[in-house]
Design a protein around this motif. Structure first.
Motif, PDB file in Angstrom:
ATOM      1  N   ILE A  36       0.856  -1.186   0.000  1.00  0.00           N
ATOM      2  CA  ILE A  36       0.000   0.000   0.000  1.00  0.00           C
ATOM      3  C   ILE A  36       0.887   1.229   0.000  1.00  0.00           C
ATOM      4  N   LYS A  37       0.572   2.182  -0.889  1.00  0.00           N
ATOM      5  CA  LYS A  37       1.280   3.455  -0.931  1.00  0.00           C
ATOM      6  C   LYS A  37       0.266   4.569  -0.718  1.00  0.00           C
ATOM      7  N   LEU A  38       0.574   5.450   0.220  1.00  0.00           N
ATOM      8  CA  LEU A  38      -0.231   6.632   0.493  1.00  0.00           C
ATOM      9  C   LEU A  38       0.690   7.817   0.295  1.00  0.00           C
ATOM     10  N   THR A  39       0.403   8.634  -0.723  1.00  0.00           N
ATOM     11  CA  THR A  39       1.350   9.669  -1.100  1.00  0.00           C
ATOM     12  C   THR A  39       0.648  10.965  -1.490  1.00  0.00           C
ATOM     13  N   ASN A  40       1.449  11.996  -1.686  1.00  0.00           N
ATOM     14  CA  ASN A  40       0.986  13.269  -2.228  1.00  0.00           C
ATOM     15  C   ASN A  40       1.971  13.666  -3.319  1.00  0.00           C
ATOM     16  N   SER A  74       4.301   8.971   2.050  1.00  0.00           N
ATOM     17  CA  SER A  74       5.257  10.016   1.684  1.00  0.00           C
ATOM     18  C   SER A  74       4.575  11.347   1.387  1.00  0.00           C
ATOM     19  N   ASN A  75       5.297  12.420   1.746  1.00  0.00           N
ATOM     20  CA  ASN A  75       4.942  13.796   1.404  1.00  0.00           C
ATOM     21  C   ASN A  75       3.591  14.252   1.947  1.00  0.00           C
ATOM     22  N   ILE A  76       3.260  13.855   3.167  1.00  0.00           N
ATOM     23  CA  ILE A  76       1.966  14.189   3.757  1.00  0.00           C
ATOM     24  C   ILE A  76       2.175  14.759   5.153  1.00  0.00           C
ATOM     25  N   LYS A  77       1.317  15.686   5.536  1.00  0.00           N
ATOM     26  CA  LYS A  77       1.276  16.201   6.900  1.00  0.00           C
ATOM     27  C   LYS A  77       0.171  15.443   7.625  1.00  0.00           C
ATOM     28  N   ILE A  78       0.511  14.856   8.772  1.00  0.00           N
ATOM     29  CA  ILE A  78      -0.401  13.989   9.515  1.00  0.00           C
ATOM     30  C   ILE A  78      -0.572  14.556  10.917  1.00  0.00           C
ATOM     31  N   ILE A  79      -1.815  14.873  11.296  1.00  0.00           N
ATOM     32  CA  ILE A  79      -2.071  15.486  12.598  1.00  0.00           C
ATOM     33  C   ILE A  79      -3.127  14.676  13.337  1.00  0.00           C
ATOM     34  N   GLY A  80      -2.784  14.218  14.527  1.00  0.00           N
ATOM     35  CA  GLY A  80      -3.729  13.486  15.372  1.00  0.00           C
ATOM     36  C   GLY A  80      -3.787  14.114  16.750  1.00  0.00           C
ATOM     37  N   ASP A  81      -4.970  14.166  17.328  1.00  0.00           N
ATOM     38  CA  ASP A  81      -5.097  14.771  18.647  1.00  0.00           C
ATOM     39  C   ASP A  81      -6.379  14.288  19.303  1.00  0.00           C
ATOM     40  N   TYR A 100       8.135  -9.306   8.321  1.00  0.00           N
ATOM     41  CA  TYR A 100       7.310  -9.256   7.113  1.00  0.00           C
ATOM     42  C   TYR A 100       6.452  -8.004   7.010  1.00  0.00           C
ATOM     43  N   PHE A 101       6.203  -7.321   8.109  1.00  0.00           N
ATOM     44  CA  PHE A 101       5.385  -6.107   8.129  1.00  0.00           C
ATOM     45  C   PHE A 101       6.342  -4.925   8.108  1.00  0.00           C
ATOM     46  N   LYS A 102       6.342  -4.176   6.990  1.00  0.00           N
ATOM     47  CA  LYS A 102       7.304  -3.096   6.816  1.00  0.00           C
ATOM     48  C   LYS A 102       6.581  -1.772   6.616  1.00  0.00           C
ATOM     49  N   VAL A 103       7.034  -0.768   7.344  1.00  0.00           N
ATOM     50  CA  VAL A 103       6.450   0.565   7.273  1.00  0.00           C
ATOM     51  C   VAL A 103       7.553   1.538   6.891  1.00  0.00           C
ATOM     52  N   SER A 104       7.339   2.285   5.818  1.00  0.00           N
ATOM     53  CA  SER A 104       8.299   3.284   5.353  1.00  0.00           C
ATOM     54  C   SER A 104       7.591   4.630   5.265  1.00  0.00           C
ATOM     55  N   VAL A 105       8.150   5.630   5.947  1.00  0.00           N
ATOM     56  CA  VAL A 105       7.565   6.970   5.959  1.00  0.00           C
ATOM     57  C   VAL A 105       8.656   7.946   5.531  1.00  0.00           C
ATOM     58  N   PRO A 121       4.082  -0.115  18.885  1.00  0.00           N
ATOM     59  CA  PRO A 121       4.327  -1.249  19.762  1.00  0.00           C
ATOM     60  C   PRO A 121       4.595  -2.556  19.020  1.00  0.00           C
ATOM     61  N   GLY A 122       4.255  -2.636  17.739  1.00  0.00           N
ATOM     62  CA  GLY A 122       4.405  -3.885  16.992  1.00  0.00           C
ATOM     63  C   GLY A 122       5.848  -4.163  16.619  1.00  0.00           C
ATOM     64  N   GLY A 123       6.186  -5.427  16.514  1.00  0.00           N
ATOM     65  CA  GLY A 123       7.536  -5.849  16.165  1.00  0.00           C
ATOM     66  C   GLY A 123       7.754  -5.828  14.670  1.00  0.00           C
ATOM     67  N   TYR A 124       7.505  -4.704  14.033  1.00  0.00           N
ATOM     68  CA  TYR A 124       7.617  -4.555  12.585  1.00  0.00           C
ATOM     69  C   TYR A 124       8.965  -3.931  12.231  1.00  0.00           C
ATOM     70  N   THR A 125       9.197  -3.733  10.947  1.00  0.00           N
ATOM     71  CA  THR A 125      10.364  -3.017  10.463  1.00  0.00           C
ATOM     72  C   THR A 125       9.915  -1.622  10.063  1.00  0.00           C
ATOM     73  N   TYR A 126      10.497  -0.593  10.710  1.00  0.00           N
ATOM     74  CA  TYR A 126      10.088   0.793  10.486  1.00  0.00           C
ATOM     75  C   TYR A 126      11.256   1.584   9.916  1.00  0.00           C
ATOM     76  N   LYS A 127      10.961   2.418   8.924  1.00  0.00           N
ATOM     77  CA  LYS A 127      11.977   3.319   8.382  1.00  0.00           C
ATOM     78  C   LYS A 127      11.342   4.692   8.209  1.00  0.00           C
ATOM     79  N   PHE A 128      11.899   5.690   8.881  1.00  0.00           N
ATOM     80  CA  PHE A 128      11.465   7.073   8.753  1.00  0.00           C
ATOM     81  C   PHE A 128      12.628   7.865   8.170  1.00  0.00           C
ATOM     82  N   GLU A 129      12.349   8.626   7.114  1.00  0.00           N
ATOM     83  CA  GLU A 129      13.406   9.396   6.459  1.00  0.00           C
ATOM     84  C   GLU A 129      12.909  10.808   6.163  1.00  0.00           C
ATOM     85  N   ASP A 130      13.723  11.799   6.527  1.00  0.00           N
ATOM     86  CA  ASP A 130      13.412  13.215   6.277  1.00  0.00           C
ATOM     87  C   ASP A 130      12.052  13.610   6.845  1.00  0.00           C
TER      88      ASP A 130
END
Length: 182
Positions: A36-40, A74-81, A100-105, A121-130
């Motif tokens: 799944i890709k969620l982008t702007n 990618s390229n999105i502003k995300i606001i939660g409150d 097997y569960f990979k999240v890239s932001v 909290p999940g034991g996934y693979t996370y990558k955050f860049e810029d």
């Protein structure tokens, strides 16, 4: 938007194209491998914001623990409150150790405002860049593999609070980074 693998697609791309939405994006892993890709793609800002819930939540299921599930944002502003928002971006803790569960932001502004920027909290693979990640506590994790490249973490908690062990959920500490061994 409820996006579950039960929809039987293999790949799905959502381009906000400069538009803002006030709905939660909920990605669930069920029934096999998905991407799944969620982008702007627009130069105009795209914002996802939801009151009283996490704008983006990713849920793993034990039935698909060995199926690949890739989420790219990618390229999105995300606001939660709000009282029911775990964070701007959150996952559940179903998988304690799943490569097997990979999240890239990439290139996102994530703001949890009075909650965490990200709660993972999940034991996934996370990558955050810029990314700029902010909240009462900026980055809260309980497991997985994490890579933060050229990211800024901003905690806006007024004072530091000693962490209290919480087996289910997060204890906001006002810290930029929390590594919880729960």
């Amino acid at each position: 938007f409820y996006i579950a693998n039960s929809m039987r697609y293999k790949e799905l791309e959502i381009d906000l194209n400069g538009h803002s939405v006030q709905k939660q994006f909920r990605f669930e892993s069920q029934y096999g491998s998905k991407s799944i890709k969620l982008t702007n793609s627009s130069e105009n800002e795209a914002v996802i914001t939801v009151d009283n819930m996490s704008p983006i939540i990713m849920l793993g299921h034990a039935t698909t623990q060995n199926a690949e599930f890739n989420v790219e944002i990618s390229n999105i502003k995300i606001i939660g409150d709000g009282a029911n928002a775990w964070a701007g971006i959150s996952t559940n803790g179903t998988y304690k150790n799943s490569p097997y569960f990979k999240v890239s932001v990439k290139n996102c502004v994530i703001d949890g405002e009075t909650s965490a920027g990200v709660y993972l909290p999940g034991g996934y693979t996370y990558k955050f860049e810029d990314c700029t990640i902010s909240g009462y506590t900026a980055y809260y994790t309980k497991g997985g593999t994490h890579e933060l490249k050229n990211c800024t973490l901003v905690a806006r908690g007024n004072t530091y609070n000693n962490p209290i062990y919480n087996n289910n959920g997060a204890d906001e500490t006002g810290s930029a980074l929390v590594l919880d061994s729960a």
